[in-house]
Scaffold this motif. Structure first.
Motif, PDB file in Angstrom:
ATOM      1  N   VAL A   1      42.937 -84.686 -36.501  1.00 14.45           N
ATOM      2  CA  VAL A   1      42.772 -84.817 -35.053  1.00 14.45           C
ATOM      3  C   VAL A   1      41.595 -85.720 -34.720  1.00 14.45           C
ATOM      4  O   VAL A   1      40.717 -85.985 -35.549  1.00 14.45           O
ATOM      5  N   HIS A   2      41.599 -86.175 -33.476  1.00 15.65           N
ATOM      6  CA  HIS A   2      40.511 -86.973 -32.927  1.00 15.65           C
ATOM      7  C   HIS A   2      39.616 -86.032 -32.125  1.00 15.65           C
ATOM      8  O   HIS A   2      40.106 -85.245 -31.311  1.00 15.65           O
ATOM      9  N   ILE A   3      38.316 -86.086 -32.352  1.00  8.68           N
ATOM     10  CA  ILE A   3      37.370 -85.209 -31.648  1.00  8.68           C
ATOM     11  C   ILE A   3      36.467 -86.052 -30.754  1.00  8.68           C
ATOM     12  O   ILE A   3      35.858 -87.021 -31.208  1.00  8.68           O
ATOM     13  N   ALA A   4      36.388 -85.671 -29.479  1.00 16.21           N
ATOM     14  CA  ALA A   4      35.504 -86.333 -28.516  1.00 16.21           C
ATOM     15  C   ALA A   4      34.496 -85.307 -28.003  1.00 16.21           C
ATOM     16  O   ALA A   4      34.875 -84.205 -27.599  1.00 16.21           O
ATOM     17  N   THR A   5      33.229 -85.642 -28.045  1.00 15.60           N
ATOM     18  CA  THR A   5      32.176 -84.717 -27.624  1.00 15.60           C
ATOM     19  C   THR A   5      31.372 -85.318 -26.481  1.00 15.60           C
ATOM     20  O   THR A   5      31.296 -86.536 -26.314  1.00 15.60           O
ATOM     21  N   GLN A   6      30.753 -84.433 -25.717  1.00 17.77           N
ATOM     22  CA  GLN A   6      29.886 -84.857 -24.615  1.00 17.77           C
ATOM     23  C   GLN A   6      28.673 -83.937 -24.568  1.00 17.77           C
ATOM     24  O   GLN A   6      28.798 -82.714 -24.661  1.00 17.77           O
ATOM     25  N   SER A   7      27.508 -84.522 -24.453  1.00 15.58           N
ATOM     26  CA  SER A   7      26.278 -83.751 -24.343  1.00 15.58           C
ATOM     27  C   SER A   7      25.419 -84.342 -23.242  1.00 15.58           C
ATOM     28  O   SER A   7      25.447 -85.551 -22.992  1.00 15.58           O
ATOM     29  N   VAL A   8      24.679 -83.477 -22.583  1.00 16.82           N
ATOM     30  CA  VAL A   8      23.793 -83.896 -21.493  1.00 16.82           C
ATOM     31  C   VAL A   8      22.391 -83.456 -21.840  1.00 16.82           C
ATOM     32  O   VAL A   8      22.148 -82.280 -22.151  1.00 16.82           O
ATOM     33  N   ARG A   9      21.471 -84.377 -21.789  1.00 15.84           N
ATOM     34  CA  ARG A   9      20.076 -84.084 -22.096  1.00 15.84           C
ATOM     35  C   ARG A   9      19.187 -84.534 -20.950  1.00 15.84           C
ATOM     36  O   ARG A   9      19.407 -85.576 -20.347  1.00 15.84           O
ATOM     37  N   THR A  10      18.188 -83.739 -20.646  1.00 17.37           N
ATOM     38  CA  THR A  10      17.150 -84.157 -19.716  1.00 17.37           C
ATOM     39  C   THR A  10      15.866 -84.292 -20.497  1.00 17.37           C
ATOM     40  O   THR A  10      15.707 -83.728 -21.575  1.00 17.37           O
ATOM     41  N   GLY A  11      14.936 -85.030 -19.954  1.00 17.03           N
ATOM     42  CA  GLY A  11      13.676 -85.227 -20.655  1.00 17.03           C
ATOM     43  C   GLY A  11      12.558 -85.524 -19.689  1.00 17.03           C
ATOM     44  O   GLY A  11      12.744 -85.510 -18.473  1.00 17.03           O
TER      45      GLY A  11
ATOM     46  N   PHE B   1      -4.949 -87.597 -17.915  1.00 19.65           N
ATOM     47  CA  PHE B   1      -5.527 -87.097 -16.663  1.00 19.65           C
ATOM     48  C   PHE B   1      -4.542 -87.253 -15.509  1.00 19.65           C
ATOM     49  O   PHE B   1      -4.392 -86.368 -14.669  1.00 19.65           O
ATOM     50  N   LEU B   2      -3.849 -88.412 -15.461  1.00 18.50           N
ATOM     51  CA  LEU B   2      -2.837 -88.607 -14.434  1.00 18.50           C
ATOM     52  C   LEU B   2      -1.666 -87.649 -14.639  1.00 18.50           C
ATOM     53  O   LEU B   2      -1.117 -87.109 -13.665  1.00 18.50           O
ATOM     54  N   ASP B   3      -1.295 -87.426 -15.918  1.00 17.60           N
ATOM     55  CA  ASP B   3      -0.206 -86.489 -16.196  1.00 17.60           C
ATOM     56  C   ASP B   3      -0.565 -85.083 -15.741  1.00 17.60           C
ATOM     57  O   ASP B   3       0.267 -84.358 -15.194  1.00 17.60           O
ATOM     58  N   GLU B   4      -1.817 -84.697 -15.974  1.00 15.35           N
ATOM     59  CA  GLU B   4      -2.267 -83.366 -15.574  1.00 15.35           C
ATOM     60  C   GLU B   4      -2.260 -83.214 -14.061  1.00 15.35           C
ATOM     61  O   GLU B   4      -1.918 -82.170 -13.513  1.00 15.35           O
ATOM     62  N   PHE B   5      -2.631 -84.305 -13.373  1.00 13.70           N
ATOM     63  CA  PHE B   5      -2.726 -84.254 -11.913  1.00 13.70           C
ATOM     64  C   PHE B   5      -1.355 -84.319 -11.245  1.00 13.70           C
ATOM     65  O   PHE B   5      -1.049 -83.546 -10.343  1.00 13.70           O
ATOM     66  N   PHE B   6      -0.538 -85.270 -11.717  1.00 15.55           N
ATOM     67  CA  PHE B   6       0.761 -85.461 -11.095  1.00 15.55           C
ATOM     68  C   PHE B   6       1.885 -84.696 -11.807  1.00 15.55           C
ATOM     69  O   PHE B   6       2.946 -84.468 -11.242  1.00 15.55           O
ATOM     70  N   GLY B   7       1.627 -84.321 -13.049  1.00 15.59           N
ATOM     71  CA  GLY B   7       2.680 -83.647 -13.821  1.00 15.59           C
ATOM     72  C   GLY B   7       3.624 -84.642 -14.465  1.00 15.59           C
ATOM     73  O   GLY B   7       3.659 -85.819 -14.111  1.00 15.59           O
ATOM     74  N   PHE B   8       4.368 -84.191 -15.455  1.00 19.22           N
ATOM     75  CA  PHE B   8       5.364 -85.049 -16.091  1.00 19.22           C
ATOM     76  C   PHE B   8       6.494 -85.337 -15.111  1.00 19.22           C
ATOM     77  O   PHE B   8       6.872 -84.471 -14.312  1.00 19.22           O
ATOM     78  N   ARG B   9       7.023 -86.529 -15.181  1.00 16.12           N
ATOM     79  CA  ARG B   9       8.120 -86.914 -14.302  1.00 16.12           C
ATOM     80  C   ARG B   9       9.445 -86.774 -15.060  1.00 16.12           C
ATOM     81  O   ARG B   9       9.588 -87.285 -16.167  1.00 16.12           O
ATOM     82  N   ASN B  10      10.368 -86.116 -14.425  1.00 12.53           N
ATOM     83  CA  ASN B  10      11.654 -85.884 -15.078  1.00 12.53           C
ATOM     84  C   ASN B  10      12.513 -87.141 -15.079  1.00 12.53           C
ATOM     85  O   ASN B  10      12.570 -87.880 -14.088  1.00 12.53           O
ATOM     86  N   GLN B  11      13.160 -87.380 -16.188  1.00 12.99           N
ATOM     87  CA  GLN B  11      14.131 -88.446 -16.269  1.00 12.99           C
ATOM     88  C   GLN B  11      15.467 -87.963 -15.717  1.00 12.99           C
ATOM     89  O   GLN B  11      15.727 -86.762 -15.626  1.00 12.99           O
ATOM     90  N   GLN B  12      16.326 -88.897 -15.363  1.00 13.48           N
ATOM     91  CA  GLN B  12      17.673 -88.544 -14.956  1.00 13.48           C
ATOM     92  C   GLN B  12      18.438 -88.011 -16.169  1.00 13.48           C
ATOM     93  O   GLN B  12      18.235 -88.471 -17.285  1.00 13.48           O
ATOM     94  N   PRO B  13      19.301 -87.023 -15.943  1.00 16.03           N
ATOM     95  CA  PRO B  13      20.094 -86.519 -17.070  1.00 16.03           C
ATOM     96  C   PRO B  13      20.879 -87.643 -17.735  1.00 16.03           C
ATOM     97  O   PRO B  13      21.437 -88.516 -17.059  1.00 16.03           O
ATOM     98  N   GLN B  14      20.893 -87.632 -19.048  1.00 14.62           N
ATOM     99  CA  GLN B  14      21.592 -88.657 -19.810  1.00 14.62           C
ATOM    100  C   GLN B  14      22.812 -88.038 -20.483  1.00 14.62           C
ATOM    101  O   GLN B  14      22.706 -87.028 -21.183  1.00 14.62           O
ATOM    102  N   VAL B  15      23.968 -88.658 -20.236  1.00 18.57           N
ATOM    103  CA  VAL B  15      25.214 -88.177 -20.818  1.00 18.57           C
ATOM    104  C   VAL B  15      25.503 -88.980 -22.080  1.00 18.57           C
ATOM    105  O   VAL B  15      25.532 -90.213 -22.049  1.00 18.57           O
ATOM    106  N   ARG B  16      25.683 -88.283 -23.175  1.00 21.28           N
ATOM    107  CA  ARG B  16      26.000 -88.931 -24.438  1.00 21.28           C
ATOM    108  C   ARG B  16      27.393 -88.525 -24.882  1.00 21.28           C
ATOM    109  O   ARG B  16      27.748 -87.346 -24.817  1.00 21.28           O
ATOM    110  N   GLN B  17      28.157 -89.498 -25.337  1.00 21.58           N
ATOM    111  CA  GLN B  17      29.502 -89.229 -25.828  1.00 21.58           C
ATOM    112  C   GLN B  17      29.585 -89.579 -27.309  1.00 21.58           C
ATOM    113  O   GLN B  17      28.975 -90.543 -27.759  1.00 21.58           O
ATOM    114  N   GLY B  18      30.307 -88.764 -28.028  1.00 17.66           N
ATOM    115  CA  GLY B  18      30.480 -88.996 -29.449  1.00 17.66           C
ATOM    116  C   GLY B  18      31.926 -88.829 -29.851  1.00 17.66           C
ATOM    117  O   GLY B  18      32.723 -88.205 -29.135  1.00 17.66           O
TER     118      GLY B  18
END
Length: 480
Positions: free
Chosen positions: A71-81, A89-106
């Protein structure tokens, strides 16, 4: 008349003289000689002539039998980061900025093992996947459920809800001979139902590509063309029986360059049986640090042959040490079968479960000694490890991205269906989002299964409820 008579007489004398001359030469001077000439053509065709007596293997039966069960297998995963500005110091003050969710297909391949929809593939094909789709050879599509994985052998078991499916039966990879013809069946580059042929080039090949702590590598090496997308597909013999699962290629370009590698079916069958019965693989350990015997070791130990498995060290409280095996012993036989390399020893031991007894013959001071070794699990005892997810009494799902943003969390799985079990007894409620187990982040249900399976003793679960209330729980799994 006289003149005519003289001419006739002269003619007759000439004729008679010719006959006498021929008879004399043939009798006394001419000897018949027989000469044979052997042709040596300077150029030969590379192809065999149509009427050649040499027969090529007929692989059409094996191809037709196997192509419908792959069979053929197709996968999909979503990761945020998150990303950092680079300035703490800027990271501590403003916090980490979230990336857009990334969809990966395999994409990859799989092999149907039973008419009711059990499918084996590589762990790296479905690793981290949130959605797994199976496409059959007849183009039907099904959502697949992940039954279990075994990173140590790079295998995974899937299940689809369908009956009367074509499937492959197990062959015997131990009977494969060098030079034997085999077929690789899979979906390279998303080209579905592709069949290539080659021969067995080597057996028990250890490549060192699996970084899992308890990795097992004993690949069948072939020259059947395998490319990205073939992972998880079938390696079959001329009878169309499954002898391996294609897993890797040796390449500097990322595409096929001459050699491919398959996990032998002796390992595949054991892993599949364990995942179906217990939910996880029952890995038996002999408790030794090993390496192949080379010329230097053979000379040091005064061995007659450069073969066997050198025991560099034995694990404290391990099976081998308890049986009497020592460092610098050389293992040459397991249950009546010779082992010449460490890969062969790993493949042989992988077919057993914790608690099984195996007879091991070693060379010590160039004398043979036999020991009965009771194999143990990764925790050092002989218990069968069961899928702890079952005793927890709950179903889990990955948390929706919108919920993560609302709760300001980066990962987690949610309890969807809580029944009688360990979690309910510990006080957890339906809807609780598990973010960490024993201080390790949980992104997928498989992450949770892995941490629970590796835990020994108390388990710390941290998380958050949908109303924003944080909580943590501690519980044990008893003797399970």
């Amino acid at each position: 008349m006289k003149k005519i008579g003289r001419i006739s007489l002269t003619f007759l004398l000439v004729i008679a003289g010719a006959f006498v001359a021929v008879w004399t030469y043939s009798t006394f001077f001419n000897e018949t000689k027989v000469v044979t000439v052997k042709e040596e053509p300077a150029v030969r065709y590379a192809s065999l002539p149509a009427d050649s007596e040499q027969k090529l293997p007929d692989l059409t039966f094996a191809a037709e039998k196997s192509v419908h069960a792959v069979v053929h297998i197709a996968t999909q995963s979503v990761r945020t980061g998150q990303w950092s500005s680079g300035n703490p110091f800027l990271d501590e003050f403003f916090g980490f900025r979230n990336q857009q969710p990334q969809v990966r297909q395999g994409f990859g391949s799989g092999v149907i093992l039973s008419s009711d929809g059990y499918i084996v593939t590589n762990n790296h094909v479905v690793e981290d996947a949130q959605n797994i789709k199976v496409i059959l050879d007849d183009k039907r599509e099904f959502d697949a459920r992940l039954v279990g994985t075994d990173p140590s052998t790079d295998l995974a078991l899937l299940k689809i809800d369908e009956d009367d499916l074509p499937y492959l039966t197990y062959g015997n990879s131990e009977n494969l001979q060098l030079g034997e013809w085999v077929l690789a069946v899979g979906n390279p580059f998303n080209l579905t139902s592709t069949v290539t042929a080659g021969i067995v080039s080597a057996r028990a090949r250890n490549l060192g590509i699996n970084r899992d702590t308890y990795s097992i590598e004993s690949f069948i090496q072939t020259d059947a063309a395998v490319n990205p997308g073939n992972s998880g597909g079938a390696l079959v013999n001329q009878q169309g029986n499954l002898v391996g699962i294609n897993a890797a290629i040796a390449s500097r370009t990322g595409s096929y360059s001459g050699y491919s590698f398959a996990i032998p079916v002796t390992i595949v069958q054991k892993v599949v049986d364990d995942l179906k019965e217990f939910g996880e693989v029952q890995r038996a350990l002999i408790g030794v640090n090993i390496g192949d015997v080379d010329a230097e070791i053979a000379e040091k130990l005064n061995l007659d042959k450069v073969e066997g498995v050198y025991v560099a060290a034995v694990t404290d409280n391990g099976a081998a040490k308890e049986a009497g095996i020592r460092a610098e012993d050389v293992i040459i036989d397991v249950d009546g079968e010779k082992v010449k390399t460490s890969a062969e020893l790993q493949e042989k031991i992988s077919q057993y479960r914790p608690g099984d007894d195996v007879k091991v013959i070693v060379l010590r001071d160039n004398d043979k000694k036999q020991f009965t070794v009771t194999l143990r699990n990764k925790h050092g005892d002989t218990q069968i490890l069961r899928d702890n997810i079952t005793v927890l009494g709950a179903e889990f799902e990955t948390v929706d991205e919108n919920v993560k943003r609302e709760l300001d969390i980066d990962n987690g799985i949610i309890i969807k269906d809580l029944n009688k079990g360990v979690l309910k007894d510990a006080g957890l409620k339906e809807g609780f989002i598990i973010t960490n187990v024993n201080k390790k982040p949980i992104y997928e249900v498989n992450d949770f299964k892995r941490e629970i399976g590796n835990a020994r003793g108390g388990i710390l679960v941290e998380g958050i409820y949908p109303n924003g209330e944080s909580a943590y729980y501690v519980f044990g799994l008893g003797d399970e």
